[in-house]
Design an enzyme around this catalytic site. Structure first.
Site, PDB file in Angstrom:
ATOM      1  N   CYS A  99     -17.294  45.774  28.815  1.00  0.00           N
ATOM      2  CA  CYS A  99     -17.630  47.200  28.850  1.00  0.00           C
ATOM      3  C   CYS A  99     -18.653  47.539  27.767  1.00  0.00           C
ATOM      4  CB  CYS A  99     -16.371  48.047  28.688  1.00  0.00           C
ATOM      5  SG  CYS A  99     -16.709  49.817  28.692  1.00  0.00           S
TER       6      CYS A  99
ATOM      7  N   CYS B 141     -18.102  50.875  26.000  1.00  0.00           N
ATOM      8  CA  CYS B 141     -17.022  50.840  24.998  1.00  0.00           C
ATOM      9  C   CYS B 141     -17.474  50.113  23.735  1.00  0.00           C
ATOM     10  CB  CYS B 141     -15.790  50.101  25.527  1.00  0.00           C
ATOM     11  SG  CYS B 141     -15.386  50.398  27.238  1.00  0.00           S
ATOM     12  N   ASP B 142     -18.143  48.994  23.889  1.00  0.00           N
ATOM     13  CA  ASP B 142     -18.321  48.081  22.753  1.00  0.00           C
ATOM     14  C   ASP B 142     -19.766  47.874  22.305  1.00  0.00           C
ATOM     15  OD1 ASP B 142     -15.570  47.646  22.700  1.00  0.00           O
ATOM     16  OD2 ASP B 142     -15.676  46.068  24.202  1.00  0.00           O
TER      17      ASP B 142
END
Ligand code: NDP
Length: 314
Positions: free
Chosen positions: A138, A141-142
């Site tokens: 992701c 997300c990261d």
């Protein structure tokens, strides 16, 4: 009556942000929800590291810890949270039937499906070992953790294109590994990717290995046409080869698209079966964020409450 059959008003299947949020709302509305957590209590967030984009956590929070908070909040409101996997359903008549771990039979007036989706992985040993240590599924997300660094991404669909573009704004170079000589992504996304100077595409290429002991340090890329390999230093490795919605057990009753995502009536959580609602990633292939999943879990509980009141059950 069979002692292994239990009747409830509201059954929630799944324990990611959607399931737990549905449980908070359903419990507060006195629907006495029972929630089965499934095979991975806490869902996809339990395999991520830091979450910085969930509102309410100004300093960020570890994904697994956030899911403990979700669970505690739902339990404090009175939700009955249980470990167990829904293995079969019968939505052909009411009350609905859901079997847990192939033996226990639950009957429910309303069911909220929040079983999520699972990221597809390449299947490399190094990918599993370095998951959370530079390997992620992701970018939204990261990606932030790799600001100013070089990263690689695998995949050539709309998700990979979108994530490569997202990463290109944060990272110095995005090495994009594509297994064929063409991209599956929509034309406009392909053009954007190919016109972005710091996205370097490796056509006809596969990931041979991700290198590094305790953190991601490089990727060995193999050209499938020539057999040649090259090692590219990177700090982050993103897998964007699609997701699999966890919807298999519902397919005989619930309308889905060709990829298995549950169809809901736009603007609601209602499925084609009155009294069965869906929330979170099992019905969302576009946004897939914790906050959007939580929001749709809230919608499902409110829709279920209205449904149960209308039929005189709450
Ligand atoms: P897709 O299934 O569309 O694409 C998956 C990509 O991963 C393909 O390019 C595929 O390659 C590649 N791939 C699969 N397995 C491997 C493997 N083992 N090794 C290397 N590469 C692999 O998934 P997406 O998540 O991209 O998209 C899912 C759906 O969601 C699509 O319908 C998409 O259009 C939609 N979507 C829409 C968005 C939007 O409208 N903004 C944003 C994101 C998704 P190959 O092409 O060779 O099969």
């Amino acid at each position: 009556m069979d002692t292994n059959v239990e009747k409830v008003h509201c059954l929630i299947i799944g324990s990611g942000p959607a399931g737990y949020t549905a449980a908070v709302y359903a419990a507060r509305a006195n629907m006495k929800p029972v929630l089965y957590q499934g095979i991975q209590p806490g869902g996809q967030l339990t395999i991520t590291t830091e979450v910085e984009n969930y509102p309410g956590y100004p300093d960020g929070i570890q994904g697994p810890e956030m899911m403990v908070h979700f669970e505690k909040q739902a339990a404090r409101m009175g939700a009955d949270i249980r470990y167990g996997l829904a293995t079969k359903v019968d939505f052909s008549k009411k009350p609905f039937k859901v079997w847990i771990d192939e033996e226990k039979e639950m009957e429910a007036d309303a069911v909220i499906i929040a079983t999520g989706a699972s990221a597809k992985w390449l299947g490399l040993e190094s990918e599993q070992r370095l998951n959370g240590f530079g390997v992620s599924a992701c970018a939204v997300c990261d990606g932030f953790f790799f600001r100013g660094k070089e990263v690689a991404i695998v995949g050539a669909g709309d998700t990979a294109a979108e994530e490569a573009l997202y990463l290109s704004k944060l990272c110095t170079t995005v090495h994009m590994i594509i297994r064929r000589d063409t991209m599956r992504a929509s034309k406009v996304m392909q053009e954007r990717v190919q016109q972005t100077p710091n996205i370097k595409i490796y056509w006809n290429s596969e990931t041979d290995e991700i290198l590094g002991e305790n953190k991601t340090e490089a990727v060995r890329i193999k050209n499938v046409k020539t057999g040649e390999t090259q090692t590219v230093p990177i700090s982050g490795f993103f897998v964007a080869i699609g997701h699999q919605p966890n919807s298999d057990i519902f397919k005989d009753f619930i309308d889905m698209d060709e990829a298995g995502y549950i169809k809901t009536i736009p603007g609601t959580s209602k499925t084609n079966v009155e009294g069965v609602f869906a929330a979170g990633d099992v019905q969302d292939k576009i946004y897939r964020q914790a906050v959007t999943a939580a929001g749709s879990g809230c919608m499902a509980a409110l829709d279920a409450e209205r449904y149960l009141s209308a039929i005189g059950h709450v």
